[in-house]
Design a protein around this motif. Structure first.
Motif, short mmCIF file in Angstrom:
data_model
loop_
_atom_site.label_atom_id
_atom_site.label_comp_id
_atom_site.label_asym_id
_atom_site.label_seq_id
_atom_site.Cartn_x
_atom_site.Cartn_y
_atom_site.Cartn_z
N ASP A 1 0.81 -1.22 0.00
CA ASP A 1 0.00 0.00 0.00
C ASP A 1 0.85 1.27 0.00
O ASP A 1 0.36 2.34 -0.38
CB ASP A 1 -0.93 0.01 1.22
CG ASP A 1 -2.00 -1.06 1.15
OD1 ASP A 1 -2.10 -1.73 0.12
OD2 ASP A 1 -2.72 -1.23 2.14
N THR B 1 -6.51 3.15 -11.42
CA THR B 1 -7.09 2.03 -10.68
C THR B 1 -8.36 1.52 -11.34
O THR B 1 -8.99 2.22 -12.15
CB THR B 1 -7.39 2.46 -9.23
OG1 THR B 1 -7.73 1.31 -8.45
CG2 THR B 1 -8.57 3.42 -9.18
N GLY C 1 -7.44 -1.63 -3.37
CA GLY C 1 -8.72 -0.94 -3.26
C GLY C 1 -9.87 -1.69 -3.89
O GLY C 1 -11.04 -1.33 -3.68
#
Length: 796
Positions: free
Chosen positions: A42, A73, A517
């Protein structure tokens, strides 16, 4: 602070990493010096946000309709970028500005690595102050060192993830609250309460879970106020005098947090409320109705824990026991004990020992057992005429400990929330022990001895953890992703297993289908199926579906991907999932017929096919041999259809190829093994080149028996095709052997894994693949291979 700073800088100096490994774990920065790679997964998400902030003044790639967007993303859709004002991201940017002023061309990842060093050192201050308040000098030293050098805290923060803030800021908050509640000077109370409120604001910008420590600050203030109103009236003429006034002022200040959030940043506050409601109401309901397996269930740190596991994760059972005794001391009087006080202490200790040595009951029962002696002790102290305990500290840290312990039973990642109450509780024990020893011996050296006994082992463990820390990133991954950035178009989409997604976004600067995520969505499941299946058409179809429209259900509502559009059309989750699994293997014409036969309109069919049969941009699949040891993709991929259940899938028994040698002129080949199967030690596997399907396992047992046994399933990988031979009942029918005939080597694993796309690409180098073309192959640390495959898309 010097000790903590020295320990935290050890990973930057690499003393515990052998020279050969250092070559793989370090890089030459733009300043011409060697630096260690940033360690976590992360941390590269925060790094990219800091890069954006330094590059164009905002953390996001761009704003769209007021939403801060991350365009890399959840490809091809992109998504919102959270934590627009994260203190962690801004601290990385500030640190980088400082370092480049002092040393031009200093690399950004190296600046990010310094942030947890600085914050870890600063965290010593509130820990020391809290320890002083509850345990004197001995308690101050114990609290500072136990918290700052805890191996768990070091491991979760050295890599520059934002966990360092989730320990340090709550410590500052607790310090401010205790100062506000324990002083009788109104000016100091107001100043400390406002400082605590400022810390709450900083934590709210940094982590969605800021409410956790804030709630206990409010509980402490409310508890102190109620105590002043109900208990102290027999001692004071005015109820709100002294500490009661301090508690009232502190309550008033802390109550400003939610009000200020709505007044100063209404959109952020509304988003926080929405995310809280989603976490408490929406997600549990969707989890119960969603037939898809949860990717969170495959994350090791989110697995359920027991009391012994929590103790081991902290620093061992002795430290948890010392902290527990400290909590009991905190709710009992400092002196003039009676029999009932000793009974609470001994009974409470027995409760914890039983939890540590016997199977842990359910969460509610475990927390109730722990709460019972603490509540009894506090009630006794409040009703006694003897000197009262430190109520403010008890009201703050006892609920904190119980709540964090309850969360830790649900997931090991929450154990880090236990560190502040554990450290302060150990400080209480250290202070009481030092006072008792000094009273008995008459020497101040007794306090030093108490401190040394309590911190020696944890400090040693912290030093070892820091010295031996090795980042997850290495040369193989970095060079692979840099190569992708150099040779692929900017429109390309890179697919990796989810932990490496943030790496691809930062280093390769390419869109990714999955990262950390996307865990709440269906994407990890579809990707796991693409890797687990033995049908290349299914694998390619699923990867194309992800690159065309993804499947962000339930995060993006029911508008995302083919599955979401089928749900909007009224289909149940089971039927929608099966229909998606069917049409991805068909060409566009056949898929159109399938959808229209299911009763979908022409418009609905076109929308669904756009999410499954588009002409996708260039796609690349990056696999690592380290995935052999990752059970998550196997657990998800084994579920053929959402809603069905699958038993546990054993992993690879040989995690790499076993090289074989010719043993004799009679065409025999011997493959040495060192495996335990069903209580027997397997020494080797032998086969004849002329009849490899008749291979045998040779074993012996502990009682001296020995023998040989064939395999229930043997897969033979030839130059052009793979054949499967079923034989007699094997030593372990769940396992099969894969014989690579041209290269004289074997692999042992469950048959479904040996047939999988992952095995075909990672172990057999895509020997039989038609639509995966190798782009890059690099060796890394510990014989890890990182392989990049270019996907040849079929005609839509």
């Amino acid at each position: 602070m010097v000790v903590v700073g020295g320990v935290r800088t050890l990973p930057l100096l690499r003393p515990g990493i052998e020279a050969r490994s250092q070559e793989q774990l370090t890089y030459t920065g733009s300043d011409g010096r060697q630096h260690v790679y940033l360690g976590d997964y992360d941390s590269y998400a925060w790094l990219r946000q800091a890069h954006n902030l330094l590059d164009h003044g905002i953390i996001c790639d761009r704003f769209v309709d007021g939403v801060c967007r991350n365009e890399l993303t959840q490809a091809p859709l992109g998504g919102a970028m959270n934590y627009q004002h994260s203190l962690h991201v801004h601290s990385i940017a500030w640190m980088h500005r400082l370092m480049t002023w002092w040393r031009p061309n200093y690399p950004l990842p190296a600046s990010a690595a310094l942030v947890p060093v600085v914050m870890g050192v600063l965290g010593v201050v509130p820990a020391f102050a809290l320890g002083w308040r509850v345990g004197g000098l001995a308690g101050a030293v114990v609290a500072a060192l136990l918290i700052a050098l805890n191996p768990l805290f070091l491991g979760r923060s050295i890599g520059s993830d934002n966990d360092v803030w989730n320990v340090v800021l709550p410590l500052f908050l607790a310090w401010g609250v205790l100062v506000a509640l324990q002083t009788t000077r109104r000016t100091l109370t107001v100043a400390a309460a406002l400082a605590a409120l400022a810390v709450v604001g900083m934590h709210a910008l940094t982590w969605d879970g800021w409410v956790f420590s804030y709630v206990f600050a409010c509980v402490a203030a409310a508890g102190q106020l109620i105590t002043a109103l109900l208990v102290r009236r027999r001692k004071e003429v005015t109820a709100l005098r002294g500490h009661g006034t301090a508690a009232a002022l502190t309550c008033a200040a802390l109550a400003c947090a939610p009000l200020g959030a709505f007044l100063l940043a209404p959109s952020t506050a509304a988003q926080l409320v929405a995310s809280t409601v989603e976490a408490i109401v929406v997600r549990p309901l969707s989890a119960n109705s969603d037939t898809f397996p949860s990717a969170f269930s495959t994350v090791g740190e989110l697995s359920a824990a027991s009391a012994p596991t929590i103790a081991a994760t902290l620093s061992g059972m002795p430290q948890l026991l010392v902290a527990w005794i400290g909590l009991l001391f905190l709710v009992l009087p400092r002196r003039d004990w009676r029999r009932r006080h000793y009974a609470v202490l001994m009974g409470g200790t027995v409760v914890l020992v039983c939890l540590l040595l016997r199977p842990t009951p359910g969460r509610a029962a475990a927390v109730a057992l722990l709460a019972l002696p603490l509540v009894v002790g506090l009630v006794l102290s409040l009703s006694d005429e003897s000197p009262e305990p430190d109520h403010a500290a008890a009201f703050l840290f006892v609920p904190w400990f119980l709540a964090a312990f309850a969360l830790s039973l649900d997931g090991l990642r929450f154990v880090v929330l236990l560190l502040p109450p554990i450290g302060v509780a150990c400080a209480v024990t250290a202070g009481r022990a030092a006072d008792w020893l000094q009273a008995k011996s008459g020497s101040g050296l007794a306090g030093v001895a108490a401190v040394a006994l309590l911190v020696a082992v944890p400090v040693r463990d912290g030093y070892r953890a820091a010295a031996q820390y090795a980042p997850n990133m290495n040369d193989a991954w970095w060079d692979t992703l840099e190569h992708i950035r150099a040779v692929t178009p900017t429109t390309a989409i890179v697919t990796t297993w989810w932990p490496n997604g943030y790496w691809a976004e930062y280093v390769a600067e390419r869109r990714t289908t999955v990262d950390g995520g996307t865990l709440p969505t269906h994407v990890p499941y579809w990707l796991a199926r693409a890797l687990f299946t033995d049908d290349e058409k299914v694998s390619i179809g699923l990867l194309r579906m992800l690159d065309c429209g993804s499947d962000l259900t339930p995060r993006a509502g029911k508008q995302s991907g083919a599955f979401g559009k089928l749900r909007l059309a009224g289909w149940t989750e089971e039927v929608a999932a099966r229909l998606v699994g069917t049409i991805i293997t068909l060409d566009r014409v056949a898929a159109t017929q399938q959808l229209q036969a299911a009763g979908l309109s022409q418009r609905q069919t076109a929308a669904i096919l756009e999410a499954t049969h588009c002409a996708p941009p260039p796609g690349f699949l990056v696999l690592s041999s380290a995935m052999v040891g990752m059970p998550g993709w196997r657990a998800l991929g084994a579920i053929a259809t959402p809603g069905e259940t699958a038993g546990p899938t054993p992993g690879y028994r040989t995690r790499s190829w076993v090289e074989c040698q010719a043993a004799s002129p009679d065409d025999a080949v011997v493959c040495p093994l060192n495996l335990q199967m069903v209580g027997k030690h397997v020494e080797r596997f032998t086969y004849r080149r002329a009849a490899p399907g008749e291979g045998r396992l040779h074993w012996h047992s502990s009682n001296g028996d020995s023998g040989e046994q064939g395999m229930a399933t043997t897969l033979i990988a030839g130059s052009e095709a793979m054949t499967e031979i079923r034989g007699e009942a094997g030593l372990d029918d769940q396992l099969a052997v894969l014989i690579d005939l041209p290269n004289h080597r074997i692999l042992i694993a469950p048959p479904v894994l040996l047939r999988s796309t992952y095995t075909g690409l990672t172990f057999l180098d895509g020997r039989y693949a038609r639509q995966f073309k190798k782009l890059d192959d690099r060796g890394g640390l510990g014989q890890e291979r990182v392989i990049t495959w270019s996907i040849v898309w079929p005609n839509p």
